[in-house]
Design a protein around this motif. Structure first.
Motif, PDB file in Angstrom:
ATOM      1  N   LEU A  83       0.830  -1.199   0.000  1.00 35.39           N
ATOM      2  CA  LEU A  83       0.000   0.000   0.000  1.00 35.39           C
ATOM      3  C   LEU A  83       0.870   1.257   0.000  1.00 35.39           C
ATOM      4  CD1 LEU A  83      -2.653  -1.097   2.659  1.00 35.39           C
ATOM      5  CD2 LEU A  83      -2.861  -1.207   0.169  1.00 35.39           C
ATOM      6  N   ASP A  84       0.322   2.342  -0.524  1.00 36.88           N
ATOM      7  CA  ASP A  84       1.070   3.601  -0.590  1.00 36.88           C
ATOM      8  C   ASP A  84       0.820   4.421   0.682  1.00 36.88           C
ATOM      9  OD1 ASP A  84       2.700   5.535  -1.546  1.00 36.88           O
ATOM     10  OD2 ASP A  84       1.301   6.319  -3.034  1.00 36.88           O
ATOM     11  N   ILE A  85       0.968   3.756   1.829  1.00 34.57           N
ATOM     12  CA  ILE A  85       0.667   4.376   3.119  1.00 34.57           C
ATOM     13  C   ILE A  85       1.554   5.599   3.369  1.00 34.57           C
ATOM     14  CG2 ILE A  85       0.762   4.039   5.621  1.00 34.57           C
ATOM     15  CD1 ILE A  85      -1.519   2.502   4.595  1.00 34.57           C
ATOM     16  N   ILE A  86       2.846   5.453   3.089  1.00 32.77           N
ATOM     17  CA  ILE A  86       3.783   6.515   3.421  1.00 32.77           C
ATOM     18  C   ILE A  86       3.578   7.723   2.513  1.00 32.77           C
ATOM     19  CG2 ILE A  86       6.181   7.019   3.960  1.00 32.77           C
ATOM     20  CD1 ILE A  86       4.933   4.552   5.380  1.00 32.77           C
ATOM     21  N   GLY A  87       3.447   7.460   1.229  1.00 32.60           N
ATOM     22  CA  GLY A  87       3.197   8.558   0.299  1.00 32.60           C
ATOM     23  C   GLY A  87       1.911   9.285   0.615  1.00 32.60           C
ATOM     24  N   ASN A  88       0.879   8.532   0.982  1.00 32.25           N
ATOM     25  CA  ASN A  88      -0.405   9.153   1.337  1.00 32.25           C
ATOM     26  C   ASN A  88      -0.284   9.992   2.606  1.00 32.25           C
ATOM     27  OD1 ASN A  88      -1.631   7.960  -0.856  1.00 32.25           O
ATOM     28  ND2 ASN A  88      -2.448   6.235   0.290  1.00 32.25           N
ATOM     29  N   ALA A  89       0.485   9.504   3.562  1.00 34.01           N
ATOM     30  CA  ALA A  89       0.688  10.266   4.805  1.00 34.01           C
ATOM     31  C   ALA A  89       1.423  11.568   4.511  1.00 34.01           C
ATOM     32  CB  ALA A  89       1.471   9.425   5.810  1.00 34.01           C
ATOM     33  N   TYR A  90       2.367  11.509   3.609  1.00 34.99           N
ATOM     34  CA  TYR A  90       3.119  12.705   3.220  1.00 34.99           C
ATOM     35  C   TYR A  90       2.181  13.726   2.580  1.00 34.99           C
ATOM     36  CZ  TYR A  90       7.555  14.970   1.952  1.00 34.99           C
ATOM     37  OH  TYR A  90       8.622  15.815   1.856  1.00 34.99           O
ATOM     38  N   GLU A  91       1.320  13.247   1.666  1.00 37.90           N
ATOM     39  CA  GLU A  91       0.344  14.136   1.020  1.00 37.90           C
ATOM     40  C   GLU A  91      -0.640  14.698   2.052  1.00 37.90           C
ATOM     41  OE1 GLU A  91      -0.292  15.033  -2.431  1.00 37.90           O
ATOM     42  OE2 GLU A  91       1.819  14.488  -2.544  1.00 37.90           O
ATOM     43  N   PHE A  92      -1.024  13.862   3.002  1.00 38.67           N
ATOM     44  CA  PHE A  92      -1.929  14.303   4.078  1.00 38.67           C
ATOM     45  C   PHE A  92      -1.309  15.469   4.847  1.00 38.67           C
ATOM     46  CE2 PHE A  92      -2.705  14.046   8.670  1.00 38.67           C
ATOM     47  CZ  PHE A  92      -4.084  14.147   8.742  1.00 38.67           C
ATOM     48  N   LEU A  93      -0.041  15.331   5.192  1.00 38.48           N
ATOM     49  CA  LEU A  93       0.647  16.394   5.926  1.00 38.48           C
ATOM     50  C   LEU A  93       0.746  17.670   5.087  1.00 38.48           C
ATOM     51  CD1 LEU A  93       3.582  14.528   7.718  1.00 38.48           C
ATOM     52  CD2 LEU A  93       1.746  15.810   8.821  1.00 38.48           C
ATOM     53  N   ILE A  94       1.149  17.520   3.834  1.00 38.36           N
ATOM     54  CA  ILE A  94       1.296  18.687   2.969  1.00 38.36           C
ATOM     55  C   ILE A  94      -0.031  19.427   2.841  1.00 38.36           C
ATOM     56  CG2 ILE A  94       1.744  19.428   0.597  1.00 38.36           C
ATOM     57  CD1 ILE A  94       3.852  17.226   0.418  1.00 38.36           C
ATOM     58  N   LYS A  95      -1.121  18.677   2.679  1.00 35.12           N
ATOM     59  CA  LYS A  95      -2.446  19.295   2.566  1.00 35.12           C
ATOM     60  C   LYS A  95      -2.794  20.076   3.827  1.00 35.12           C
ATOM     61  CE  LYS A  95      -7.359  18.260   2.039  1.00 35.12           C
ATOM     62  NZ  LYS A  95      -8.374  17.200   1.785  1.00 35.12           N
ATOM     63  N   HIS A  96      -2.570  19.484   4.981  1.00 30.87           N
ATOM     64  CA  HIS A  96      -2.930  20.149   6.233  1.00 30.87           C
ATOM     65  C   HIS A  96      -2.017  21.340   6.532  1.00 30.87           C
ATOM     66  CE1 HIS A  96      -5.596  16.770   6.796  1.00 30.87           C
ATOM     67  NE2 HIS A  96      -6.104  17.387   7.834  1.00 30.87           N
TER      68      HIS A  96
END
Length: 510
Positions: A160-173
């Motif tokens: 799963l792209d868990i890490i990449g998604n978490a990075y995008e989540f942080l950037i968005k917030h």
């Protein structure tokens, strides 16, 4: 025993919670780089730890052999430079210096892959407070990333792209809380989704974003090739002017598994880096897409007339508005119409002024339309973008068009209202895509304009000139209104009589 699969929400909550170490004393625009960098270091450290343990088991603790094999891993982690080395000493003085030393070692050990990625970040900076405060904050950050919820080893993450998604989540917030500057490094995911799908990336395509920010738009295009065609045959190119944001883009690419990217650091308008023939010619791409800074001031007007790449041969944009400077650059980097399956195509987000402003911009716009490059104008809702409430539009250009018409779509009234930002829903996006593919007029939503109609409008692309969204007001039935009014008057008279009786009974009569 098999480890429990990690959950995206748990990781997102854990990394967001790690920001508590900085909240209250440091602005998100400052501490975002520390959190994002620590996530990257934690990820490569967990992968390294997992792979080292696996190889030691396979090769019966042959340390020398395992070290040689670890030197060929995706990321090389020198001894003493992993997150877990930092974790062991987190309660000791000197956290900032230790982290900076580790980052230098990681960068040096990974050659061109991570060259200069950490040069704009220092954990030993006074931005984090005096020595004692800084050490306490970094201790708390390291402690937070060391929790079980942020065990990012492959055994827990899987494919799963868990890490990449978490990075995008942080950037968005971070973008949501960073004010006007947020737009410099983040495009809302729905807009990236829409742009990528409009451009329909194909296997073999070269894809470029000359103002790539954190790289999210490029990543969406790559994901579409994988998802729609089960192919990894594509190349991602980008350029970003701000050093810290360029570093974010590089880390974002790696965390999404896009190791074979070409992201350059530099000012695209004044110093384009994606060139060939010893910097004598701009590279061309199947897809060119961007959400460049709106109406950029001081974009390089003074040097544009003598541009060595002749990007501004249609005219030099105004000194204080760089929108058509980005458009001109992007147009010149589109592949020809006979290249690939669909030919060169381009999608760009622009402020509405680009559609109708006159003078130099009007002359450039006229030439682009007469050359038959403009394919569609799509109006978006207001308050979609961080840092600005103004509505924007998407312009689609194509080298390989099937007609000389331009499709206008007014999607400005269809969105999900949010507290601070509006959102495009999946249905909103699909309606735009279906309308774009159909390439037909649709009542109060889209209009397929001929070149002659655009010329009659003096090349003004303002969407209301083409898409009539006027709604007639419902007719008022005056007879029925009068009848209802008389009924209400009668009811009011009865109430007045009843009220007078009550007052008289209570001794308040006249």
């Amino acid at each position: 025993m098999q480890q429990e699969q990690i959950q995206q929400d748990d990781v997102n909550k854990a990394v967001w919670s790690a920001c508590d170490a900085f909240r209250g004393g440091i602005e998100p625009s400052t501490y975002k780089d520390y959190i994002l960098t620590m996530l990257f270091v934690k990820y490569i450290s967990d992968v390294h730890k997992h792979e080292h343990a696996k190889l030691m088991k396979q090769h019966k603790d042959n340390e020398k052999l395992v070290d040689a094999m670890m030197a060929k891993q995706r990321f090389v982690l020198p001894k003493g430079a992993s997150f877990w080395d930092l974790y062991k000493k987190r309660s000791e003085a000197g956290n900032g210096e230790r982290i900076d030393t580790a980052l230098d070692a990681i960068e040096s050990a990974n050659g061109s892959k991570l060259k200069n990625v950490f040069q704009d970040i220092s954990f030993n900076s006074d931005k984090l407070g005096d020595e004692k405060t800084k050490n306490q904050r970094l201790d708390a950050v390291i402690e937070a990333f060391g929790k079980e919820e942020l065990d990012l080893s492959p055994a827990r993450v899987g494919k799963l792209d868990i890490i990449g998604n978490a990075y995008e989540f942080l950037i968005k917030h971070f973008a949501a809380g960073s004010g006007k500057s947020a737009g410099e490094f983040y495009t809302p995911p729905e807009v990236s989704d829409l742009l990528a799908q409009l451009l329909d990336p194909q296997p073999g395509d070269t894809i470029c974003d000359p103002a790539c920010g954190s790289g999210s738009l490029l990543l969406k295009c790559g994901a579409l090739v994988r998802d729609n065609h089960n192919s990894k045959s594509y190349e991602l190119y980008g350029q970003e002017a701000i050093g810290g944001t360029w570093a974010l883009a590089k880390m974002n690419m790696f965390l999404h598994g896009e190791d074979n990217h070409h992201i350059e650091w530099g000012d695209t308008l004044n110093n384009p880096k994606l060139t060939e023939d010893d910097n004598q010619k701009l590279m061309s791409f199947d897809i060119v897409t961007a959400n460049p800074p709106f109406s950029l001031d001081k974009w390089g007007h003074d040097n544009a007339a003598k541009d060595k790449f002749a990007r501004f041969h249609r005219g030099v944009p105004p000194k204080t508005k760089g929108d058509y400077a980005f458009l001109s650059h992007m147009i010149e980097t589109m592949a020809p119409k006979d290249h690939g399956l669909l030919g060169g195509r381009m999608g760009v987000v622009v402020p509405h002024g680009v559609l109708f402003r006159a003078s130099a911009e009007g002359k450039i716009r006229t030439k682009l339309i007469d050359e038959g490059l403009l394919d569609a104008v799509i109006g978006l809702p207001e308050k979609l973008f961080f840092g600005t409430g103004i509505p924007a539009a998407i312009l689609i250009f194509k080298k390989k068009k099937t007609d000389d018409k331009v499709l206008f779509i007014d999607a400005s009234r269809e969105f999900k209202a949010g507290k601070n930002q509006n959102l495009l829903t999946d249905d909103n996006i699909q309606k735009v895509l279906d309308t774009y593919k159909a390439r037909e007029s649709a009542d109060k939503y889209a209009y397929l304009a001929t070149l002659e109609e655009i010329q009659e409008n003096d090349y003004n692309l303002n969407i209301p000139r083409y898409v009539d969204t006027f709604e007639e007001e419902a007719e008022i039935a005056l007879v029925e209104v009068r009848k209802e009014r008389l009924t209400l008057q009668s009811q009011l008279a009865d109430l007045e009589t009843e009220m007078a009786q009550y007052l008289e009974e209570l001794g308040y009569g006249s």
